[in-house]
Scaffold this motif. Structure first.
Motif, PDB file in Angstrom:
ATOM      1  N   LYS A   1       0.842  -1.190   0.000  1.00  0.00           N
ATOM      2  CA  LYS A   1       0.000   0.000   0.000  1.00  0.00           C
ATOM      3  C   LYS A   1       0.881   1.245   0.000  1.00  0.00           C
ATOM      4  O   LYS A   1       1.981   1.234   0.576  1.00  0.00           O
ATOM      5  N   PRO A   2       0.445   2.328  -0.625  1.00  0.00           N
ATOM      6  CA  PRO A   2       1.266   3.540  -0.610  1.00  0.00           C
ATOM      7  C   PRO A   2       1.329   4.146   0.788  1.00  0.00           C
ATOM      8  O   PRO A   2       0.406   3.999   1.595  1.00  0.00           O
TER       9      PRO A   2
ATOM     10  N   GLU B   1       6.217   3.886  -1.255  1.00  0.00           N
ATOM     11  CA  GLU B   1       5.560   2.635  -0.897  1.00  0.00           C
ATOM     12  C   GLU B   1       6.477   1.822  -0.010  1.00  0.00           C
ATOM     13  O   GLU B   1       7.696   2.063   0.067  1.00  0.00           O
TER      14      GLU B   1
ATOM     15  N   CYS C   1      -0.091   5.072   6.303  1.00  0.00           N
ATOM     16  CA  CYS C   1      -0.452   4.106   5.245  1.00  0.00           C
ATOM     17  C   CYS C   1      -1.874   4.423   4.768  1.00  0.00           C
ATOM     18  O   CYS C   1      -2.796   4.616   5.574  1.00  0.00           O
TER      19      CYS C   1
END
Length: 886
Positions: free
Chosen positions: A823-824, A838, A876
């Motif tokens: 997830k970025p 990321e 996140c």
């Protein structure tokens, strides 16, 4: 593909959920509830069970499967072709068709595919040849247009050069003539016999008067001269002059005047100038300079005119009244910040400013001659008599308004309405034991605000129906406001008192909040508890209406020409335009001539609310009228006149004024509006064509759908009318890519053909809230998807470790939410984002994990970032797509 539940599958196949649950159980599958997911295998199992139940044998899948699949694709591109200095755009359409065949069938269809490919190749070549030919034709036409423009330019330059040369020649001749005249004037006085000295430069002839020194001597010489005879030939020793001219003296002047002696000098000069062929362009210069008999005389001072201007005026008409070019008016408008073409209309105030800017005077145009004659023609005078009251039933939707009228009229009206709700104004008159009462039934839906307002303006008494089990609702409050705005008395009917949960006292208390106080609470509003279902209290309501009407002392003139208002209008396929009117003064008879808004006609037939023909209708009686020239607008006034001529003049004058108003609204645009529109380039637009059965429904739909517009999408109703969907409506919708909405109407055969050919979106409705819901869905589809970011977790860096493989590894504690791998993330320092990327690694101790929840320690390696420090926060998040809605 989204998961399919039992409820969704039941909706798709059109089967009740309970029945589908039973069939699944009989097929050997157990489901806990209708929201459980049905897999494709379970669907096939259910299908096989149903086929066996209906006695059909199952066919092997190999036999049912298609032997071939054909995929078709169509792609349209625009090709820009250079034609000289300009460019033209050509639409190129590429069609692809691919057929996939099973291996067993491939040899048998190979020849057919080759033939199909060869045919497509030939068609492509022919299209390319046609496009090349069209391109060449466009280039040739463009070259010819440029050549014609060049020739026209050269001709204009030649004409301008010739005009300049002529002007220079004229100035030179005038200077020479002035110099010679000055020279002659400077000579010493001498006696001459000639009245004029003729000075002949090359072009044109200019006559200079010489001052006569001795008038007596000249008169004596003229009397002593012998008169010439017509038959006299040349004198002895003299040669006849050429061209009929007399002998000239040594100074170039004429010894005697040429031509008939009875002509004056000006007539002789005009005739002689027309005979001289040798001097080229003399007449043209004389006309231009204004010296000829028919020359144009320029005004010596500006001419100020009085210009009559109505409410609106077209720019070309204004230029004609000002006697100037239309381009000058457009230029003046542009300087004022109004952008309008020569064919557009401007309002009265703008036109006055233009007229005053150009140095003229503007006056108000008096164009109401026909209206003035109509007012003088239709003055109501006579004895006034009591008339029945007009009562409007208002209230919230589904509170029992139509059911109350249904009981009073002993008919079933609500059952005939789509969805059980009233969607247009119904007009009835009822003969009760208490007397005749006319009722207007208005819709209670939120979209019919204008109908309720119109009903309140037409009425004498408003009966507000409130359900005892529901109380005061939004449309109830709106009805109270309409009644106050119209200044009519109010009677409250508390309906549905036969229900167990009815509470009439609560309704009275809620009405007090809106300044409606019942009589038993010390107010002046009659509150009558009723039940439209059982008839309880209906007689008391009629007594209250009659009592209120007697208190108002309602009167009208019966023996006069009728006047009233249009309640509703529609277009009947067999009878033509039909208008439901309420007579307010006089008596409307069959055969009368009437003007109604912008339409007129002769009353061909009158019908009451039961469809029975009547010969006349008096005050407070609603009837349907046949014979008008078009569908009138609801709320228009109608007046009966003596003859058709006056009705036609008034209707035409009103139509002209309405057209000018429409042009004024659509015409000129101010620069501020254009600059405001430039900032709305991202706004989507949904065009609609609305056709309804009656005028009121079309008006309510247009207002309700237009109100759905916002900053992201604009809903534009390009056509709103009454009657079936015609071919012209479909063509207009195809041109503007609009969705067609038919409300209780259908499209004819020609319109359906256009709709099928153009692939238009046509939708039929009979309930107004279905229209609003579906338009919301269509508009939401145009808005597309919106990408939003949602923070799912935050971790706080406690310490930083160095790794030979990952670089800086942040030993962190998840303080909120959950941190997921792939997830970025964002790195924040002092609540400021310093990096966005990321995760490269997420570990618990030495194991790789997919996620770490709040309150748990973990090791985080950020990809391509090694500047993480203790105290930083790692955020996140994930990106999700959300459909935009209105």
């Amino acid at each position: 593909m989204s998961e399919v539940t039992v409820r969704t599958l039941a909706k798709l196949v059109g089967t009740p959920v309970e029945k589908l649950m039973e069939q699944l159980g009989e097929a050997g599958m157990t489901f806990d509830g209708p929201d459980q997911v049905v897999t494709p295998t379970e669907k096939m199992k259910l299908l096989g069970f149903l086929r066996r139940t209906h006695g059909k044998t199952e066919t092997p899948a190999a036999e049912d499967a298609p032997r071939q699949i054909t995929l078709k694709r169509r792609k349209v591109q625009e090709l820009t072709v250079a034609a000289g200095k300009s460019k033209s755009t050509v639409n190129v359409e590429v069609r692809q068709k691919r057929t996939y065949v099973k291996r067993s069938d491939a040899p048998a269809q190979a020849d057919a595919e080759r033939e199909d490919a060869q045919r497509k190749l030939d068609e492509s070549r022919s299209r390319q040849a046609a496009e090349e030919q069209a391109r060449e034709d466009a280039e040739r036409a463009h070259a010819e247009a440029e050549q014609r423009a060049e020739e026209a330019r050269r001709q204009e330059e030649a004409e301008a050069a010739e005009a300049a040369a002529l002007r220079a020649e004229a100035e030179r001749v005038e200077a020479e003539a002035k110099a010679k005249a000055d020279a002659i004037a400077a000579r010493p006085p001498r006696t001459v016999d000639e009245d004029r000295i003729s000075i002949r430069p090359k072009n044109p002839t200019i006559l200079v008067d010489v001052k006569k020194r001795d008038e007596e001597r000249r008169a004596a010489a003229a009397a002593a001269a012998p008169a010439p005879t017509p038959s006299a030939g040349p004198r002895p020793g003299k040669t006849a002059p050429r061209g009929g001219e007399r002998e000239r003296d040594d100074r170039g002047g004429r010894r005697f005047g040429s031509g008939p002696m009875h002509l004056s000098d000006s007539d002789r000069a005009r005739r002689s100038s027309g005979k001289k062929k040798g001097v080229r362009g003399r007449g043209v210069e004389q006309a231009r300079s204004g010296g000829g008999a028919h020359g144009f005389a320029r005004p010596t001072a500006p001419v100020a005119r009085e210009v009559a201007i109505g409410d609106n005026i077209v720019v070309s008409d204004l230029a004609q009244k000002l006697a100037i070019k239309g381009a000058d008016v457009v230029k003046a408008l542009f300087k004022m910040g109004v952008m309008a073409t020569i064919n557009q209309s401007i309002d009265h105030d703008t036109a006055v400013l233009v007229v005053e800017e150009l140095g003229h005077t503007a006056v108000r145009a008096q164009e109401n001659d026909a209206e003035t004659a109509l007012e003088a023609h239709t003055e109501v005078a006579g004895d006034r008599s009591p008339r029945p009251p007009v009562v409007t039933i208002m209230g919230h939707v589904d509170h029992g308004k139509t059911s109350l009228l249904d009981y009073i009229r002993r008919t079933k009206v609500a059952s005939g309405e789509a969805g059980g709700i009233t969607q247009h104004i119904g007009a009835y008159h009822v003969e009760t034991a208490k007397g005749v009462v006319s009722f207007l039934d208005t819709p209670g839906h939120a979209a019919f605000t204008s109908m309720r307002a119109r009903g309140a303006k037409l009425t004498d008494i408003v009966v507000l129906v409130v359900a005892a089990d529901d109380g005061v609702m939004p449309q109830t409050i709106e009805a109270i406001q309409h009644a106050r705005a119209a200044k009519v008395p109010l009677i409250v009917a508390v309906n549905k008192i036969d229900k167990s949960d009815a509470n009439a006292e609560r309704v009275k208390q809620e009405l007090i909040q809106h300044d409606v106080v019942a009589e038993d609470f010390g107010g002046d509003v009659q509150v009558v508890p009723i039940s439209a279902k059982t008839g309880q209290g209906v007689d008391d309501l009629l007594d209250a209406i009659i009592l209120q009407s007697e208190f108002l002392e309602l009167t009208a003139v019966f023996d006069a020409r009728a006047a009233g208002v249009v309640v509703e209008a529609s277009l009947d396929k067999g009878r033509g335009p039909v208008a439901t009117v309420l007579v307010q003064q006089g008596t409307l008879n069959r055969g009368d001539y009437m003007v109604c808004g912008v339409h007129y006609g002769r009353v061909r037939a009158l019908f009451d609310e039961n469809g029975q023909q009547v010969q006349s209708a008096g005050p407070s009686i609603p009837v349907q009228v046949l014979g008008l020239s078009g569908v009138s607008s609801a709320g228009d006034d109608f007046v009966v006149v003596a003859d058709e001529r006056l009705a036609k003049e008034v209707a035409q004058q009103r139509e002209a004024k309405a057209r000018e108003s429409r042009l004024g609204a659509q015409g000129a645009q101010r620069m501020e509006d254009i600059m405001a529109q430039m900032g709305q380039g991202d706004q989507q637009q949904l065009n609609l064509v609305i056709k309804a059965d009656v005028q009121g429904s079309a008006e309510a739909l247009r207002e309700a759908l237009t109100a759905l517009s916002n900053d992201m999408i604009k809903i534009n109703v390009i056509i709103s009318g009454v009657g079936g969907i015609t071919e012209s409506d479909a063509t207009r919708a195809a041109a503007s890519k609009a969705t067609i909405i038919g409300f209780n109407v259908r499209a004819d055969a020609s319109a359906r053909k256009v709709i099928e050919t153009g692939g238009l979106d046509l939708r039929y409705f009979s309930i107004i809230y279905d229209v609003i819901d579906q338009v919301k869905q269509v508009a939401s589809g145009l808005l597309g998807m919106e990408i939003r970011e949602e923070i799912i977790g935050t971790a706080e860096v406690r310490d930083v470790f160095r790794s030979s493989k990952f670089g800086a590894v942040a030993g962190s504690m998840v303080v909120e939410g959950v941190v997921r791998r792939n997830k970025p993330i964002r790195v924040l320092r002092d609540n400021t984002v310093i990096f966005e990327g990321e995760l490269e690694s997420l570990r618990r101790f030495k194991e790789n994990v997919d996620e770490v929840r709040a309150g748990t320690e973990c090791g985080i390696a950020v990809k391509q970032y090694n500047d993480v420090k203790p105290g930083d926060q790692i955020e996140c998040f994930e990106r999700i797509e959300v459909a935009r809605t209105l």
